[in-house]
Design a protein around this motif. Sequence first.
Motif, PDB file in Angstrom:
ATOM      1  N   ASN A  15       0.863  -1.171  -0.148  1.00  0.00           N
ATOM      2  CA  ASN A  15       0.075  -0.069   0.029  1.00  0.00           C
ATOM      3  C   ASN A  15       0.822   1.082  -0.014  1.00  0.00           C
ATOM      4  N   HIS A  16       1.992   1.161   0.593  1.00  0.00           N
ATOM      5  CA  HIS A  16       2.863   2.607   0.674  1.00  0.00           C
ATOM      6  C   HIS A  16       4.031   2.457  -0.289  1.00  0.00           C
ATOM      7  N   HIS A  17       4.757   1.547  -1.001  1.00  0.00           N
ATOM      8  CA  HIS A  17       5.868   1.604  -1.766  1.00  0.00           C
ATOM      9  C   HIS A  17       5.590   2.383  -3.112  1.00  0.00           C
ATOM     10  N   SER A  18       6.654   3.313  -3.474  1.00  0.00           N
ATOM     11  CA  SER A  18       6.099   4.044  -4.550  1.00  0.00           C
ATOM     12  C   SER A  18       5.989   3.335  -5.816  1.00  0.00           C
ATOM     13  N   GLN A  19       6.525   2.225  -5.842  1.00  0.00           N
ATOM     14  CA  GLN A  19       6.392   1.284  -6.988  1.00  0.00           C
ATOM     15  C   GLN A  19       5.274   0.253  -7.028  1.00  0.00           C
ATOM     16  N   SER A  20       4.514   0.310  -5.895  1.00  0.00           N
ATOM     17  CA  SER A  20       3.488  -0.759  -5.826  1.00  0.00           C
ATOM     18  C   SER A  20       2.364  -0.513  -6.749  1.00  0.00           C
ATOM     19  N   HIS A  21       2.096   0.564  -7.358  1.00  0.00           N
ATOM     20  CA  HIS A  21       0.895   0.486  -8.467  1.00  0.00           C
ATOM     21  C   HIS A  21       0.780  -0.575  -9.216  1.00  0.00           C
ATOM     22  N   GLN A  22       1.808  -1.155  -9.677  1.00  0.00           N
ATOM     23  CA  GLN A  22       1.459  -2.382 -10.563  1.00  0.00           C
ATOM     24  C   GLN A  22       0.812  -3.588  -9.890  1.00  0.00           C
ATOM     25  N   VAL A  23       1.290  -3.802  -8.467  1.00  0.00           N
ATOM     26  CA  VAL A  23       0.530  -4.833  -7.868  1.00  0.00           C
ATOM     27  C   VAL A  23      -0.722  -4.540  -7.341  1.00  0.00           C
ATOM     28  N   GLN A  24      -0.884  -3.237  -7.025  1.00  0.00           N
ATOM     29  CA  GLN A  24      -2.125  -2.912  -6.470  1.00  0.00           C
ATOM     30  C   GLN A  24      -3.162  -3.046  -7.762  1.00  0.00           C
ATOM     31  N   GLN A  25      -2.596  -2.508  -9.127  1.00  0.00           N
ATOM     32  CA  GLN A  25      -3.602  -2.968 -10.445  1.00  0.00           C
ATOM     33  C   GLN A  25      -4.069  -4.222 -10.521  1.00  0.00           C
ATOM     34  N   LEU A  42      -1.706 -10.771   2.026  1.00  0.00           N
ATOM     35  CA  LEU A  42      -1.039 -10.535   0.744  1.00  0.00           C
ATOM     36  C   LEU A  42       0.185  -9.334   0.971  1.00  0.00           C
ATOM     37  N   GLY A  43       1.161  -9.382   0.309  1.00  0.00           N
ATOM     38  CA  GLY A  43       2.243  -8.263   0.339  1.00  0.00           C
ATOM     39  C   GLY A  43       2.620  -8.276  -1.022  1.00  0.00           C
ATOM     40  N   PHE A  44       3.861  -7.146  -0.945  1.00  0.00           N
ATOM     41  CA  PHE A  44       4.559  -6.824  -2.038  1.00  0.00           C
ATOM     42  C   PHE A  44       6.189  -6.796  -1.852  1.00  0.00           C
ATOM     43  N   SER A  45       7.017  -7.554  -2.392  1.00  0.00           N
ATOM     44  CA  SER A  45       8.429  -7.552  -2.379  1.00  0.00           C
ATOM     45  C   SER A  45       8.909  -6.452  -3.438  1.00  0.00           C
ATOM     46  N   PRO A  46       9.446  -5.333  -2.791  1.00  0.00           N
ATOM     47  CA  PRO A  46       9.571  -4.434  -3.823  1.00  0.00           C
ATOM     48  C   PRO A  46      10.997  -4.604  -4.650  1.00  0.00           C
ATOM     49  N   PRO A  47      11.086  -3.848  -5.757  1.00  0.00           N
ATOM     50  CA  PRO A  47      12.326  -4.073  -6.578  1.00  0.00           C
ATOM     51  C   PRO A  47      13.784  -3.484  -5.633  1.00  0.00           C
ATOM     52  N   GLY A  48      14.748  -4.416  -6.088  1.00  0.00           N
ATOM     53  CA  GLY A  48      16.044  -4.095  -5.344  1.00  0.00           C
ATOM     54  C   GLY A  48      16.432  -5.535  -4.969  1.00  0.00           C
ATOM     55  N   TRP A  49      17.797  -5.572  -4.535  1.00  0.00           N
ATOM     56  CA  TRP A  49      18.275  -6.831  -3.941  1.00  0.00           C
ATOM     57  C   TRP A  49      18.608  -6.772  -2.594  1.00  0.00           C
ATOM     58  N   ASP A  50      18.484  -5.854  -2.009  1.00  0.00           N
ATOM     59  CA  ASP A  50      18.900  -5.955  -0.373  1.00  0.00           C
ATOM     60  C   ASP A  50      17.809  -5.392   0.489  1.00  0.00           C
ATOM     61  N   ASN A  51      16.539  -5.260   0.147  1.00  0.00           N
ATOM     62  CA  ASN A  51      15.454  -4.659   0.868  1.00  0.00           C
ATOM     63  C   ASN A  51      15.397  -5.553   2.158  1.00  0.00           C
ATOM     64  N   ASP A  94      18.375 -10.431  -1.514  1.00  0.00           N
ATOM     65  CA  ASP A  94      16.807 -11.036  -1.309  1.00  0.00           C
ATOM     66  C   ASP A  94      16.592 -11.962  -2.211  1.00  0.00           C
ATOM     67  N   ARG A  95      15.910 -12.997  -2.056  1.00  0.00           N
ATOM     68  CA  ARG A  95      15.396 -14.156  -2.830  1.00  0.00           C
ATOM     69  C   ARG A  95      14.203 -13.488  -3.407  1.00  0.00           C
ATOM     70  N   PHE A  96      13.239 -12.779  -3.036  1.00  0.00           N
ATOM     71  CA  PHE A  96      12.128 -12.255  -3.780  1.00  0.00           C
ATOM     72  C   PHE A  96      12.135 -10.746  -3.939  1.00  0.00           C
ATOM     73  N   ARG A  97      11.897 -10.498  -5.205  1.00  0.00           N
ATOM     74  CA  ARG A  97      11.804  -9.093  -5.892  1.00  0.00           C
ATOM     75  C   ARG A  97      10.679  -9.015  -6.607  1.00  0.00           C
ATOM     76  N   GLU A  98       9.841  -8.063  -6.714  1.00  0.00           N
ATOM     77  CA  GLU A  98       8.867  -7.518  -7.528  1.00  0.00           C
ATOM     78  C   GLU A  98       8.038  -8.759  -7.769  1.00  0.00           C
ATOM     79  N   ARG A  99       7.283  -9.134  -6.647  1.00  0.00           N
ATOM     80  CA  ARG A  99       6.373 -10.116  -6.607  1.00  0.00           C
ATOM     81  C   ARG A  99       5.304  -9.810  -5.659  1.00  0.00           C
ATOM     82  N   ILE A 118       5.310 -13.292  -9.907  1.00  0.00           N
ATOM     83  CA  ILE A 118       5.924 -12.286 -10.615  1.00  0.00           C
ATOM     84  C   ILE A 118       4.881 -11.498 -11.206  1.00  0.00           C
ATOM     85  N   LEU A 119       5.156  -9.992 -11.332  1.00  0.00           N
ATOM     86  CA  LEU A 119       4.148  -9.277 -11.757  1.00  0.00           C
ATOM     87  C   LEU A 119       4.483  -8.739 -13.217  1.00  0.00           C
ATOM     88  N   GLY A 120       5.654  -8.936 -13.654  1.00  0.00           N
ATOM     89  CA  GLY A 120       5.715  -8.956 -15.165  1.00  0.00           C
ATOM     90  C   GLY A 120       5.873 -10.096 -15.896  1.00  0.00           C
TER      91      GLY A 120
END
Length: 487
Positions: A15-25, A42-51, A94-99, A118-120
Amino acid sequence: ELLDQVSNYYQYQINHHSQSHQVQQYVKQRGLSPEIIKAFGLGFSPPGWDNILNVIGAGDHNKIQALFDTGMLIKREEDSSGNSSGQTKSPYYDRFRERLMFPIRDRRGRTIAFGGRILGDGKPKYLNSPETRLFHKGQELYGLFELKQALRKIEKILVVEGYMDVVSLAQFGVNYSVATLGTATTAEHLQKLFRLCDEVFFCFDGDRAGRDAAWRAMNNALPAIKPGKQARFMFLADGEDPDTLIRAKGKAGFEAEMAKAMNFSEFFFDSLMKQVDMDSLDGRSKLIDLSKPYLEKIQEGAFHTLMIARLSELADIDKASLLPLLGAKPERNQSLQKNNAFKAPLIQTRQAPSPVKKAISYLLQYPQLAENAGDPGRFMSLEVEDISLFVQLLDLLQNDPHLTTARILAHWQNSTQYQYLAKLAMEPLLITDEQAISCEFNETLHLLARLYQQQRFSRLQRKERTQGLEAAEKKEYGQLLLSIKSK
C-alpha cells in the motif's frame, strides 16, 4: 517471529511503496477486496536486491544468518579470488523481488515460508521458499490456517493447485480450499485434511497431466481413507481453472460443478478400465490384477468391502471366487491381524533400496523423468541388480512418454516382474518434492554412468593382461583411465 516481521514488511509495501501501483492494479483486476488481502496477508516485495537484507537484517549477523536459513536470502557466488560477485559488502541478496507475496502459515498462524508471483513477464511465474527447518512442502498446505480461521465447522475441503486459486475462491465465498506447495498431494497432506473433515475434493485440469496428478493423489489417499471419509475428483474443462470458473459461474455455479465430481470408486475403476478390454475374459481378469495392489492398501471396513463388491460386479465374478484372487482368505480379519503383526518389524528393519530400485520407483510414479535420461542401452552391460528391468522401463517410457502408472503395470501384466513392479509403485516415496526427486534420479544416472566406466575399464584391463588390446580398445582404455582419474 522473524518471518512474521518479513510478512508485515511486505504487507506495508503493498500500500505504501512508490512502485506498488502495478501490484495494486493486479489485485484490483483479480477482484480482491481489502478484507481478503488482509485475511491472507498478501504483500509486495519491492524492486531491489537488499530490501529484506537491510530492513530486517539491519546489519545484525544473527538475523542475517536466520534470514538465510529460512530461505529469504541467497548467498552470492564467489569469483576465483574468493570475493563475492559484484564486489558488494554483503555476500547475500534477497530471494524475492517485484512479486505479489503470499505468506505460508503453520497451524498456529506463524509465517514459515512464502510464495511469490511475478508481476511482469519474468520467470519463474511462481517462486517458492526452499525447504528449511521450518518448512516442509510435503507436509504444509497453503490456506489451511486461513480456512480454519474462517470456519468453525469444516464439512469439506477442496484441494487446488495454486495460491491465487485459493484466494480467488475465498473472495467469492468458497472459503474452504487449500493448495499444495509445488508438489503432488502427499499421504501427510491427506491425513491432515481427513483429521479436519470427512470429505476432500481434488480439483485438477482435465488433460492427461491433470489426470496423472489425480491418480497420484488417489494412490496417496488409499491408506488415509477410513470409515466415514470420502475423496472426490473434479476435472475442469480445457483452459479452465478454479479462478476463471468461479468468476464465470459464481459460488452457486462452482459448487454445482463440485457436486458432479467423481467419487473415489468411480475414478479408480474408470481409470483402470480404460487400460483393459472389458468385453473379454482376459480384460476382466487383468482388471482384477490391476486393482489388487491398490485394494491391499485400503483399511479394513465398509469402504474396503464395498470396493471389492464393486470389482466383483465389474469383473462379472462372484465375491467368493474373487477374494482368493485378491489374496484374501475366508477369515480375512484374523488373517490380516496375523500378517500385520508379522510385517510390522519388517518395516522397521528393512534396508534402504538400491539406487536402481529407487530409480525404478521414481519412474513408475513420475514417468516424465525418462524423457531426458538419454540412451537406455548404454546401461545394458552393467552388472547391477535390476538393471535390465530399469533399461526396459526407460525404453518403454521414451517410446511412449504419456504412459500412466496403471498402463506401465499393464505392460508387464503377464510377466514374472509384474508383482515386483506393482509393489514398487505402491510404496510411498521417502521424498515427495518433484524437483528433489528429479535431482536424485539424475544423480542415479550419473552414478550408473560412472559404474559403467569402471566396469568397462576393469574388463579392458583384464583383457590387456591376458590377451592384449586392439588399437580401438587401447584408445578406449586410455580415455577411460583419464576420465576415472579426473573424478
